[in-house]
Design a protein around this motif. Structure first.
Motif, PDB file in Angstrom:
ATOM      1  N   GLY A 220      11.305 -21.828  -4.398  1.00 31.86           N
ATOM      2  CA  GLY A 220      12.303 -20.950  -4.620  1.00 31.86           C
ATOM      3  C   GLY A 220      12.054 -19.630  -5.183  1.00 31.86           C
ATOM      4  N   GLN A 221      10.732 -19.246  -5.497  1.00 34.92           N
ATOM      5  CA  GLN A 221      10.278 -18.230  -6.150  1.00 34.92           C
ATOM      6  C   GLN A 221      10.195 -17.036  -5.267  1.00 34.92           C
ATOM      7  N   ASN A 222      10.386 -15.846  -5.782  1.00 33.39           N
ATOM      8  CA  ASN A 222      10.260 -14.453  -4.977  1.00 33.39           C
ATOM      9  C   ASN A 222       8.690 -14.062  -5.395  1.00 33.39           C
ATOM     10  N   ILE A 223       7.773 -14.035  -4.191  1.00 29.82           N
ATOM     11  CA  ILE A 223       6.439 -13.795  -4.356  1.00 29.82           C
ATOM     12  C   ILE A 223       5.993 -12.649  -3.620  1.00 29.82           C
ATOM     13  N   VAL A 224       5.241 -11.480  -4.165  1.00 30.87           N
ATOM     14  CA  VAL A 224       4.722 -10.589  -3.336  1.00 30.87           C
ATOM     15  C   VAL A 224       3.112 -10.593  -3.378  1.00 30.87           C
ATOM     16  N   CYS A 225       2.622 -10.649  -2.275  1.00 30.07           N
ATOM     17  CA  CYS A 225       1.300 -10.619  -1.865  1.00 30.07           C
ATOM     18  C   CYS A 225       0.886  -9.233  -1.485  1.00 30.07           C
ATOM     19  N   VAL A 226       0.085  -8.647  -2.323  1.00 30.55           N
ATOM     20  CA  VAL A 226      -0.378  -7.241  -1.858  1.00 30.55           C
ATOM     21  C   VAL A 226      -1.614  -7.671  -0.728  1.00 30.55           C
ATOM     22  N   ILE A 227      -1.386  -7.040   0.647  1.00 31.90           N
ATOM     23  CA  ILE A 227      -2.541  -7.159   1.540  1.00 31.90           C
ATOM     24  C   ILE A 227      -3.246  -5.644   1.350  1.00 31.90           C
ATOM     25  N   GLY A 228      -4.214  -5.772   0.531  1.00 32.34           N
ATOM     26  CA  GLY A 228      -4.854  -4.437   0.033  1.00 32.34           C
ATOM     27  C   GLY A 228      -5.813  -3.657   1.065  1.00 32.34           C
ATOM     28  N   GLY A 229      -6.110  -4.448   2.112  1.00 33.70           N
ATOM     29  CA  GLY A 229      -6.814  -3.774   3.159  1.00 33.70           C
ATOM     30  C   GLY A 229      -7.028  -4.232   4.499  1.00 33.70           C
ATOM     31  N   GLY A 230      -7.243  -3.364   5.586  1.00 33.39           N
ATOM     32  CA  GLY A 230      -7.468  -3.917   6.762  1.00 33.39           C
ATOM     33  C   GLY A 230      -8.649  -3.245   7.870  1.00 33.39           C
ATOM     34  N   ASN A 231      -9.627  -2.956   6.831  1.00 28.94           N
ATOM     35  CA  ASN A 231     -10.965  -2.548   7.384  1.00 28.94           C
ATOM     36  C   ASN A 231     -11.682  -3.663   7.713  1.00 28.94           C
ATOM     37  N   ASN A 232     -11.560  -4.343   8.476  1.00 34.37           N
ATOM     38  CA  ASN A 232     -12.507  -5.544   9.253  1.00 34.37           C
ATOM     39  C   ASN A 232     -13.263  -5.193  10.224  1.00 34.37           C
ATOM     40  N   ASP A 233     -14.561  -5.565  10.316  1.00 31.19           N
ATOM     41  CA  ASP A 233     -15.394  -5.142  11.375  1.00 31.19           C
ATOM     42  C   ASP A 233     -15.458  -6.439  12.281  1.00 31.19           C
TER      43      ASP A 233
ATOM     44  N   ILE B 143       6.769  -1.431  -5.053  1.00 29.78           N
ATOM     45  CA  ILE B 143       7.360  -2.865  -4.846  1.00 29.78           C
ATOM     46  C   ILE B 143       8.621  -3.198  -5.668  1.00 29.78           C
ATOM     47  N   TYR B 144       8.499  -2.508  -6.945  1.00 29.23           N
ATOM     48  CA  TYR B 144       9.667  -2.662  -7.905  1.00 29.23           C
ATOM     49  C   TYR B 144      10.848  -1.662  -7.272  1.00 29.23           C
ATOM     50  N   SER B 145      10.389  -0.926  -6.739  1.00 25.26           N
ATOM     51  CA  SER B 145      11.760  -0.168  -6.169  1.00 25.26           C
ATOM     52  C   SER B 145      12.307  -0.549  -4.863  1.00 25.26           C
ATOM     53  N   ALA B 146      11.304  -1.086  -4.046  1.00 25.56           N
ATOM     54  CA  ALA B 146      12.074  -1.703  -2.872  1.00 25.56           C
ATOM     55  C   ALA B 146      12.695  -3.215  -2.918  1.00 25.56           C
ATOM     56  N   ALA B 147      12.270  -3.870  -3.923  1.00 20.02           N
ATOM     57  CA  ALA B 147      12.821  -5.156  -4.104  1.00 20.02           C
ATOM     58  C   ALA B 147      14.287  -5.146  -4.765  1.00 20.02           C
ATOM     59  N   ASN B 148      15.299  -5.770  -3.950  1.00 17.43           N
ATOM     60  CA  ASN B 148      16.638  -5.657  -4.751  1.00 17.43           C
ATOM     61  C   ASN B 148      16.664  -7.261  -5.058  1.00 17.43           C
ATOM     62  N   PHE B 149      15.871  -7.911  -5.518  1.00 19.90           N
ATOM     63  CA  PHE B 149      15.832  -9.069  -6.118  1.00 19.90           C
ATOM     64  C   PHE B 149      14.923  -9.064  -7.341  1.00 19.90           C
ATOM     65  N   PRO B 150      14.954 -10.366  -8.165  1.00 18.11           N
ATOM     66  CA  PRO B 150      13.857 -10.474  -9.233  1.00 18.11           C
ATOM     67  C   PRO B 150      12.526 -10.822  -8.587  1.00 18.11           C
ATOM     68  N   ILE B 151      11.301 -10.440  -9.041  1.00 22.81           N
ATOM     69  CA  ILE B 151      10.128 -10.686  -8.470  1.00 22.81           C
ATOM     70  C   ILE B 151       9.467 -11.784  -9.777  1.00 22.81           C
ATOM     71  N   HIS B 152       8.916 -12.827  -9.110  1.00 27.60           N
ATOM     72  CA  HIS B 152       8.752 -13.811  -9.984  1.00 27.60           C
ATOM     73  C   HIS B 152       7.046 -13.489 -10.239  1.00 27.60           C
ATOM     74  N   LYS B 153       6.311 -13.289  -8.995  1.00 23.27           N
ATOM     75  CA  LYS B 153       5.044 -13.130  -9.313  1.00 23.27           C
ATOM     76  C   LYS B 153       4.584 -12.051  -8.065  1.00 23.27           C
TER      77      LYS B 153
END
Length: 418
Positions: A304-317, A172-182
């Motif tokens: 106005g904030q830059n927010i990253v949400c981690v989509i942690g998994g997609g193993n839904n039955d 996340i840190y490497s890919a973002a070319n902007f400040p990450i607030h949360k």
């Protein structure tokens, strides 16, 4: 707290884990969400860990941990406990390394996750279903490790696992070319939050790390409130990827230092978020995988904030779809259940239909006449077109002369009938 004695994961640990994982894991995309950004007036990015080969970030910690085992440990075999995603990560690691592994999973684990673990592990892995929660499976796995001399590969309570999960933060840190607030992510045992939080605390301390737990399994939330690890007597295991009774002993003090706050989200809201992500964005997220997005509404003013949400998994039955829809409707106040006493006469049901609004519907009706009394009870489910019309519906019921009892908020009756 004596920070000198605290367990810790360094940027160097995480960077080395990242190198070990080259060619094993996907450097998952940091995807801008136009829909969510417009809703919240912020810049919302999704870290798509659901796109990993095993459809979750858990491969990171499992593979990094196993990479650091000795030849003797690998020859003897490994064992783990998992509510689903860690099992797939370890299974794939076992197959790639040619190591024999045994995986203990709760009996309530969705079959999709069980089948995937077996498929990734091939002939190297045996899956054992036991108990109702992760903690039950964990106890059996520890016994098996002691009996057989196997090495236990922990899904979260291990520094090598934490370092592997921390590579999510590095990317996340490497890919973002902007400040990450949360950065917002689910918390189960605390592996991901401890790893990602440690990385950002070192390189971007102004970034707030927000953890999210399901309301029915608030183990980290309650531990942070108490200032010590607590063991929950009872949990709701629906959000299986984040439902543990007790967080990791190593993880807890790290989370205390690197996570700003933990937010609780009702399971019904999680289900509504899952449906929105699928219907609006084409993202198949599991319950734990979408906790971060479900928490956006609870972050306060983030315009106005830059927010990253981690989509942690997609193993839904897919077999759980009806339950997901039901929980979402109940949470939104659109689905209500009643016990209604019907007179034993022709036309009683027709008369009852007048209590419905023009766009409401009866979605469940269960009635069996087993006696000769003047009235007989029926279980009736009503879906409203708008939750704001509930009071009007209740008023019409009262005026109709039918004796009714709402059971949505009566936990004993609701669990008995629904």
């Amino acid at each position: 707290m004596n920070t000198q004695l605290m367990p810790s994961v360094s940027v160097e640990d995480i960077t080395r884990a990242h190198l070990r994982l080259k060619g094993i894991v996907l450097d998952s995309p940091l995807q801008y969400s136009h829909r969510l950004s417009e809703i919240y007036g912020a810049n919302i990015y999704l870290k798509r860990e659901d796109l990993q080969e095993v459809r979750s970030y858990k491969i990171r910690g499992a593979y990094n941990n196993m990479s650091l085992l000795s030849d003797a440990q690998r020859a003897q075999g490994v064992v783990c406990a998992s509510a689903g995603n860690h099992s797939q990560g370890m299974a794939l690691a076992c197959a790639k390394m040619g190591v024999r592994g045994t995986i203990f999973m709760p009996s309530v684990t969705p079959q999709q996750k069980v089948k995937k673990a077996k498929a990734f592990g091939k002939e190297f892995v045996e899956v054992v279903l036991v108990g109702d929660t992760y903690d039950d499976a964990y106890a059996e796995a520890i016994k098996a490790a002691e009996t057989n001399g196997w090495t236990f590969v922990h899904p979260f309570d291990d520094l090598n696992t934490i370092a592997g999960q921390g590579t999510v933060g590095l990317e996340i840190y490497s890919a973002a070319n902007f400040p990450i607030h949360k950065v917002v992510m689910a918390i189960g045992g605390g592996g991901l939050s401890a790893g990602v939080g440690s990385f950002f605390k070192a390189l971007s301390p102004e970034t707030e790390i927000i953890g999210v737990e399901p309301k029915g399994a608030p183990s980290m939330y309650e531990s942070l409130r108490a200032g010590k690890i607590v063991n929950l007597e009872k949990i709701d295991s629906f959000v299986d990827g984040a439902a543990v009774r007790q967080v990791g002993k190593i993880n807890f003090p790290i989370v205390q230092e690197v996570v700003k706050e933990v937010i609780l989200v009702p399971e019904g809201q999680v289900c509504a978020t899952m449906l929105d992500l699928y219907n609006e964005d084409g993202i198949v997220a599991e319950p734990a995988g979408c906790l971060s997005v479900a928490a956006l509404a609870k972050l306060g003013d983030i315009r106005g904030q830059n927010i990253v949400c981690v989509i942690g998994g997609g193993n839904n039955d897919i077999a759980r779809t009806s339950e997901i829809q039901e929980r979402a409707l109940l949470w939104a106040g659109l689905k209500h259940y009643f016990i209604v006493e019907f007179p034993q006469r022709a036309g009683a049901l027709r008369d009852f239909l007048h209590v419905l609004g023009p766009d409401d519907d009866i979605t469940h009706f269960e009635y069996t006449k087993k006696h000769n009394r003047a009235v007989g009870p029926a279980l009736v489910g009503i879906q409203l077109s708008d939750p704001a019309t509930y009071d009007d519906t209740m008023k019409r019921m009262a005026e109709s002369g039918f004796k009714t009892r709402a059971i949505n908020k009566d936990s004993t009756l609701f669990e008995m009938f629904i």
